[in-house]
Motif scaffolding. Structure first.
Motif, PDB file in Angstrom:
ATOM      1  N   ASP A   1     -15.571  -3.953   1.786  1.00 47.64           N
ATOM      2  CA  ASP A   1     -15.223  -3.993   3.204  1.00 47.64           C
ATOM      3  C   ASP A   1     -13.840  -4.609   3.437  1.00 47.64           C
ATOM      4  OD1 ASP A   1     -15.715  -3.422   5.912  1.00 47.64           O
ATOM      5  OD2 ASP A   1     -16.560  -5.428   6.280  1.00 47.64           O
ATOM      6  N   VAL A   2     -12.849  -4.101   2.692  1.00 47.71           N
ATOM      7  CA  VAL A   2     -11.475  -4.593   2.817  1.00 47.71           C
ATOM      8  C   VAL A   2     -10.494  -3.416   2.841  1.00 47.71           C
ATOM      9  CG1 VAL A   2     -11.910  -6.799   1.656  1.00 47.71           C
ATOM     10  CG2 VAL A   2     -11.179  -4.844   0.309  1.00 47.71           C
ATOM     11  N   PHE A   3      -9.348  -3.656   3.486  1.00 48.61           N
ATOM     12  CA  PHE A   3      -8.226  -2.725   3.407  1.00 48.61           C
ATOM     13  C   PHE A   3      -7.311  -3.193   2.289  1.00 48.61           C
ATOM     14  CE2 PHE A   3      -9.433  -1.982   7.878  1.00 48.61           C
ATOM     15  CZ  PHE A   3      -9.546  -0.606   7.837  1.00 48.61           C
ATOM     16  N   ILE A   4      -6.785  -2.245   1.528  1.00 48.96           N
ATOM     17  CA  ILE A   4      -5.908  -2.553   0.404  1.00 48.96           C
ATOM     18  C   ILE A   4      -4.580  -1.831   0.607  1.00 48.96           C
ATOM     19  CG2 ILE A   4      -5.608  -2.356  -2.099  1.00 48.96           C
ATOM     20  CD1 ILE A   4      -8.710  -2.320  -2.289  1.00 48.96           C
ATOM     21  N   ALA A   5      -3.498  -2.582   0.489  1.00 51.28           N
ATOM     22  CA  ALA A   5      -2.154  -2.010   0.619  1.00 51.28           C
ATOM     23  C   ALA A   5      -1.914  -0.988  -0.486  1.00 51.28           C
ATOM     24  CB  ALA A   5      -1.109  -3.119   0.542  1.00 51.28           C
TER      25      ALA A   5
ATOM     26  N   LYS B   1      -9.816  -8.307   5.266  1.00 52.64           N
ATOM     27  CA  LYS B   1      -8.751  -8.826   4.407  1.00 52.64           C
ATOM     28  C   LYS B   1      -7.366  -8.802   5.039  1.00 52.64           C
ATOM     29  CE  LYS B   1      -6.442  -9.735   0.478  1.00 52.64           C
ATOM     30  NZ  LYS B   1      -5.756 -10.945   0.506  1.00 52.64           N
ATOM     31  N   GLN B   2      -6.907  -7.643   5.476  1.00 54.47           N
ATOM     32  CA  GLN B   2      -5.552  -7.551   6.021  1.00 54.47           C
ATOM     33  C   GLN B   2      -5.457  -6.406   7.019  1.00 54.47           C
ATOM     34  OE1 GLN B   2      -2.940  -6.965   2.707  1.00 54.47           O
ATOM     35  NE2 GLN B   2      -4.299  -5.504   1.769  1.00 54.47           N
ATOM     36  N   TYR B   3      -4.415  -6.455   7.822  1.00 57.37           N
ATOM     37  CA  TYR B   3      -4.196  -5.419   8.819  1.00 57.37           C
ATOM     38  C   TYR B   3      -3.928  -4.093   8.117  1.00 57.37           C
ATOM     39  CZ  TYR B   3      -2.454  -3.149  13.025  1.00 57.37           C
ATOM     40  OH  TYR B   3      -2.288  -2.304  14.087  1.00 57.37           O
ATOM     41  N   ALA B   4      -4.630  -3.069   8.543  1.00 58.76           N
ATOM     42  CA  ALA B   4      -4.474  -1.745   7.926  1.00 58.76           C
ATOM     43  C   ALA B   4      -3.201  -1.071   8.421  1.00 58.76           C
ATOM     44  CB  ALA B   4      -5.675  -0.873   8.254  1.00 58.76           C
ATOM     45  N   GLY B   5      -2.568  -0.354   7.547  1.00 52.99           N
ATOM     46  CA  GLY B   5      -1.419   0.462   7.898  1.00 52.99           C
ATOM     47  C   GLY B   5      -1.634   1.864   7.359  1.00 52.99           C
ATOM     48  N   ILE B   6      -0.860   2.796   7.840  1.00 55.12           N
ATOM     49  CA  ILE B   6      -0.955   4.163   7.329  1.00 55.12           C
ATOM     50  C   ILE B   6      -0.694   4.142   5.820  1.00 55.12           C
ATOM     51  CG2 ILE B   6       0.101   6.457   7.400  1.00 55.12           C
ATOM     52  CD1 ILE B   6       0.589   5.962  10.412  1.00 55.12           C
ATOM     53  N   GLY B   7      -1.564   4.793   5.077  1.00 53.31           N
ATOM     54  CA  GLY B   7      -1.452   4.820   3.620  1.00 53.31           C
ATOM     55  C   GLY B   7      -2.275   3.760   2.919  1.00 53.31           C
ATOM     56  N   TYR B   8      -2.763   2.770   3.643  1.00 55.29           N
ATOM     57  CA  TYR B   8      -3.653   1.780   3.044  1.00 55.29           C
ATOM     58  C   TYR B   8      -4.979   2.460   2.726  1.00 55.29           C
ATOM     59  CZ  TYR B   8      -0.819  -2.338   4.260  1.00 55.29           C
ATOM     60  OH  TYR B   8       0.161  -3.280   4.339  1.00 55.29           O
ATOM     61  N   SER B   9      -5.710   1.898   1.791  1.00 49.04           N
ATOM     62  CA  SER B   9      -7.028   2.440   1.481  1.00 49.04           C
ATOM     63  C   SER B   9      -8.095   1.449   1.941  1.00 49.04           C
ATOM     64  CB  SER B   9      -7.167   2.727  -0.013  1.00 49.04           C
ATOM     65  OG  SER B   9      -6.978   1.556  -0.766  1.00 49.04           O
TER      66      SER B   9
ATOM     67  N   ARG C   1     -12.456  -1.219  12.302  1.00 49.17           N
ATOM     68  CA  ARG C   1     -11.622  -2.182  13.004  1.00 49.17           C
ATOM     69  C   ARG C   1     -10.730  -2.895  12.000  1.00 49.17           C
ATOM     70  NH1 ARG C   1     -12.777  -7.654  15.489  1.00 49.17           N
ATOM     71  NH2 ARG C   1     -10.851  -8.003  16.623  1.00 49.17           N
ATOM     72  N   THR C   2      -9.538  -3.261  12.457  1.00 49.86           N
ATOM     73  CA  THR C   2      -8.601  -4.008  11.638  1.00 49.86           C
ATOM     74  C   THR C   2      -8.022  -5.123  12.495  1.00 49.86           C
ATOM     75  OG1 THR C   2      -6.708  -3.821  10.134  1.00 49.86           O
ATOM     76  CG2 THR C   2      -6.648  -2.454  12.129  1.00 49.86           C
ATOM     77  N   SER C   3      -7.427  -6.123  11.878  1.00 55.22           N
ATOM     78  CA  SER C   3      -6.995  -7.294  12.617  1.00 55.22           C
ATOM     79  C   SER C   3      -5.664  -7.815  12.093  1.00 55.22           C
ATOM     80  CB  SER C   3      -8.066  -8.380  12.494  1.00 55.22           C
ATOM     81  OG  SER C   3      -7.622  -9.597  12.994  1.00 55.22           O
ATOM     82  N   TYR C   4      -4.755  -8.137  13.030  1.00 52.52           N
ATOM     83  CA  TYR C   4      -3.449  -8.684  12.649  1.00 52.52           C
ATOM     84  C   TYR C   4      -3.574 -10.010  11.903  1.00 52.52           C
ATOM     85  CZ  TYR C   4      -0.459  -5.452  15.222  1.00 52.52           C
ATOM     86  OH  TYR C   4       0.219  -4.349  15.641  1.00 52.52           O
ATOM     87  N   ASN C   5      -4.564 -10.815  12.248  1.00 55.39           N
ATOM     88  CA  ASN C   5      -4.661 -12.137  11.633  1.00 55.39           C
ATOM     89  C   ASN C   5      -5.371 -12.134  10.281  1.00 55.39           C
ATOM     90  OD1 ASN C   5      -7.389 -11.988  12.218  1.00 55.39           O
ATOM     91  ND2 ASN C   5      -7.264 -13.319  14.015  1.00 55.39           N
ATOM     92  N   GLY C   6      -5.805 -10.960   9.815  1.00 51.05           N
ATOM     93  CA  GLY C   6      -6.427 -10.852   8.502  1.00 51.05           C
ATOM     94  C   GLY C   6      -7.833 -11.410   8.414  1.00 51.05           C
ATOM     95  N   LYS C   7      -8.436 -11.746   9.538  1.00 51.53           N
ATOM     96  CA  LYS C   7      -9.794 -12.290   9.520  1.00 51.53           C
ATOM     97  C   LYS C   7     -10.848 -11.189   9.387  1.00 51.53           C
ATOM     98  CE  LYS C   7      -8.812 -16.510  11.984  1.00 51.53           C
ATOM     99  NZ  LYS C   7      -9.137 -17.352  13.131  1.00 51.53           N
ATOM    100  N   ILE C   8     -10.444  -9.958   9.586  1.00 51.83           N
ATOM    101  CA  ILE C   8     -11.360  -8.831   9.472  1.00 51.83           C
ATOM    102  C   ILE C   8     -10.833  -7.898   8.394  1.00 51.83           C
ATOM    103  CG2 ILE C   8     -12.348  -6.839  10.664  1.00 51.83           C
ATOM    104  CD1 ILE C   8     -11.987  -8.439  13.267  1.00 51.83           C
TER     105      ILE C   8
END
Length: 113
Positions: free
Chosen positions: A68-72, A54-62, A45-52
């Motif tokens: 337990d974070v998405f990284i740009a 770290k940040q909203y995931a996008g294609i190419g993010y890791s 799951r990912t979240s626009y508000n960054g509460k889940i």
């Protein structure tokens, strides 16, 4: 409504979808598990508000499973990841508008109008 990121074998986001609310079960399974099984991929799951995560995931993010974070994606080869999982340039950006990073000179240049 919630958003879900699908990961490849290297934990890189390949797609982000809008799905049902994470508080609901699908066939008795939590949403991440159900979507992951349905696609045959890991789903987070990912979240626009960054509460889940770290940040909203996008294609190419890791996805960093340990933290337990998405990284740009890394914006430039010279930039490094800080302790807050944000990319930082070798030198701080000058104050004011109109600055852009020049990787060849490893410096901030003022954009001319």
């Amino acid at each position: 409504m919630a958003h879900y990121a699908f990961l490849d074998n290297n934990n890189v986001v390949t797609e982000v979808i809008t799905g049902i609310d994470e508080t609901e079960l699908i066939e008795g399974l939590d949403t991440e598990t159900w979507y992951g099984n349905f696609r045959g991929q890991t789903c987070k799951r990912t979240s626009y508000n960054g509460k889940i995560r770290k940040q909203y995931a996008g294609i190419g993010y890791s996805y960093d499973a340990v933290n337990d974070v998405f990284i740009a994606p890394q914006p430039f080869a010279s930039w490094s990841l800080d302790d807050n999982f944000d990319w930082q340039p070798p030198t701080s950006r000058p104050e004011g508008m109109g600055w852009y990073w020049d990787e060849d000179s490893l410096s901030w240049l003022e954009q001319s109008l």
